[in-house]
Design a protein around this motif. Structure first.
Motif, mmCIF file in Angstrom:
data_model
loop_
_atom_site.group_PDB
_atom_site.id
_atom_site.type_symbol
_atom_site.label_atom_id
_atom_site.label_comp_id
_atom_site.label_asym_id
_atom_site.label_seq_id
_atom_site.Cartn_x
_atom_site.Cartn_y
_atom_site.Cartn_z
ATOM 1 N N SER A 70 0.842 -1.194 0.000
ATOM 2 C CA SER A 70 0.000 0.000 0.000
ATOM 3 C C SER A 70 0.875 1.240 0.000
ATOM 4 O O SER A 70 1.949 1.266 0.600
ATOM 5 N N ALA A 71 0.376 2.270 -0.673
ATOM 6 C CA ALA A 71 1.092 3.546 -0.689
ATOM 7 C C ALA A 71 1.169 4.084 0.732
ATOM 8 O O ALA A 71 0.361 3.742 1.596
ATOM 9 N N PHE A 72 2.163 4.929 0.988
ATOM 10 C CA PHE A 72 2.307 5.541 2.301
ATOM 11 C C PHE A 72 1.065 6.339 2.646
ATOM 12 O O PHE A 72 0.547 7.093 1.812
ATOM 13 N N LYS A 73 0.587 6.200 3.877
ATOM 14 C CA LYS A 73 -0.572 6.980 4.322
ATOM 15 C C LYS A 73 -0.279 8.469 4.280
ATOM 16 O O LYS A 73 -1.149 9.273 3.995
ATOM 17 N N GLU A 74 0.964 8.826 4.592
ATOM 18 C CA GLU A 74 1.364 10.236 4.608
ATOM 19 C C GLU A 74 1.515 10.784 3.192
ATOM 20 O O GLU A 74 1.721 11.964 3.000
ATOM 21 N N GLY A 75 1.497 9.909 2.215
ATOM 22 C CA GLY A 75 1.729 10.314 0.841
ATOM 23 C C GLY A 75 3.200 10.163 0.489
ATOM 24 O O GLY A 75 4.044 9.936 1.339
ATOM 25 N N ASP A 76 3.487 10.278 -0.762
ATOM 26 C CA ASP A 76 4.853 10.135 -1.245
ATOM 27 C C ASP A 76 5.029 11.131 -2.380
ATOM 28 O O ASP A 76 4.128 11.305 -3.194
ATOM 29 N N MET A 77 6.163 11.774 -2.410
ATOM 30 C CA MET A 77 6.424 12.692 -3.522
ATOM 31 C C MET A 77 6.418 11.891 -4.816
ATOM 32 O O MET A 77 7.070 10.851 -4.901
ATOM 33 N N THR A 78 5.684 12.370 -5.796
ATOM 34 C CA THR A 78 5.594 11.619 -7.040
ATOM 35 C C THR A 78 6.798 11.843 -7.938
ATOM 36 O O THR A 78 7.084 11.030 -8.800
ATOM 37 N N ARG A 79 7.504 12.942 -7.706
ATOM 38 C CA ARG A 79 8.636 13.249 -8.571
ATOM 39 C C ARG A 79 9.706 13.999 -7.781
ATOM 40 O O ARG A 79 9.396 14.934 -7.053
ATOM 41 N N ARG A 80 10.923 13.570 -7.950
ATOM 42 C CA ARG A 80 12.065 14.288 -7.387
ATOM 43 C C ARG A 80 13.127 14.387 -8.456
ATOM 44 O O ARG A 80 13.678 13.384 -8.903
ATOM 45 N N LYS A 81 13.384 15.601 -8.884
ATOM 46 C CA LYS A 81 14.425 15.844 -9.883
ATOM 47 C C LYS A 81 15.087 17.167 -9.527
ATOM 48 O O LYS A 81 14.586 18.228 -9.855
ATOM 49 N N PRO A 82 16.233 17.099 -8.858
ATOM 50 C CA PRO A 82 16.892 18.336 -8.432
ATOM 51 C C PRO A 82 17.536 19.087 -9.595
ATOM 52 O O PRO A 82 17.903 18.498 -10.606
ATOM 53 N N ASP A 83 17.659 20.373 -9.418
ATOM 54 C CA ASP A 83 18.436 21.195 -10.354
ATOM 55 C C ASP A 83 19.898 21.035 -9.938
ATOM 56 O O ASP A 83 20.310 21.530 -8.885
ATOM 57 N N ILE A 84 20.676 20.329 -10.744
ATOM 58 C CA ILE A 84 22.068 20.043 -10.362
ATOM 59 C C ILE A 84 23.066 20.912 -11.128
ATOM 60 O O ILE A 84 24.247 20.573 -11.216
ATOM 61 N N SER A 85 22.625 22.040 -11.627
ATOM 62 C CA SER A 85 23.526 22.892 -12.407
ATOM 63 C C SER A 85 24.739 23.330 -11.585
ATOM 64 O O SER A 85 25.859 23.375 -12.103
ATOM 65 N N LYS A 86 24.545 23.638 -10.301
ATOM 66 C CA LYS A 86 25.700 24.027 -9.466
ATOM 67 C C LYS A 86 26.628 22.840 -9.247
ATOM 68 O O LYS A 86 27.849 22.983 -9.260
ATOM 69 N N MET A 87 26.062 21.676 -9.033
ATOM 70 C CA MET A 87 26.877 20.482 -8.830
ATOM 71 C C MET A 87 27.768 20.227 -10.046
ATOM 72 O O MET A 87 28.950 19.899 -9.908
ATOM 73 N N LYS A 88 27.210 20.388 -11.230
ATOM 74 C CA LYS A 88 27.965 20.113 -12.448
ATOM 75 C C LYS A 88 29.169 21.042 -12.594
ATOM 76 O O LYS A 88 30.178 20.649 -13.182
ATOM 77 N N THR A 89 29.110 22.245 -12.028
ATOM 78 C CA THR A 89 30.262 23.149 -12.098
ATOM 79 C C THR A 89 31.398 22.670 -11.206
ATOM 80 O O THR A 89 32.544 23.091 -11.378
ATOM 81 N N LEU A 90 31.089 21.814 -10.261
ATOM 82 C CA LEU A 90 32.091 21.310 -9.324
ATOM 83 C C LEU A 90 32.811 20.066 -9.844
ATOM 84 O O LEU A 90 33.878 19.711 -9.343
ATOM 85 N N LEU A 91 32.238 19.395 -10.823
ATOM 86 C CA LEU A 91 32.778 18.122 -11.295
ATOM 87 C C LEU A 91 33.750 18.311 -12.448
ATOM 88 O O LEU A 91 33.601 19.223 -13.254
#
Length: 117
Positions: free
Chosen positions: A74-95
């Protein structure tokens, strides 16, 4: 999956996430710290490639040659985020290289049992 045990998924598994290989995470974190590239700011760590939880479970089963079954709970009673996609533009400048693709990261983990807990 390595023990061929059932893999539990809450809900239908359509919720998406992104995954970042630990070496990429550490490189970005260390670059920010050592080179003072990003100070007093937030940096999202992750990937730009979304995958559903169901597709992730199927990928892990396939790559590990597992006989695991996917069991929907069963799905979480509290709900679940349906989508997680971070903006990683800053991270990419570090790599200094491209992010390791998810499938390659899973294979590296499977090839190195000391990564598994």
């Amino acid at each position: 999956a390595l023990k061929n045990k059932d893999i539990s998924i809450y809900g239908d598994g359509s919720q998406t996430r992104t995954f970042c290989y630990i070496d990429d995470n550490i490189e970005a974190t260390m670059a920010a710290f050592q080179h003072h590239q990003i100070v007093n700011d937030t940096v999202n760590i992750g990937s730009e490639t979304e995958i559903s939880i169901l597709d992730l479970a199927q990928l892990i089963i396939r790559l590990s040659n597992s006989k695991s079954r996917i069991v929907h709970l069963s799905a979480f009673k509290e709900g679940d985020m349906t989508r997680r996609k971070p903006d990683i533009s800053k991270m990419k400048t570090l790599l200094t290289k491209d992010l390791l693709p998810l499938e390659s990261g899973i294979l590296k983990v499977l090839e190195n049992p000391h990564y598994l807990i």
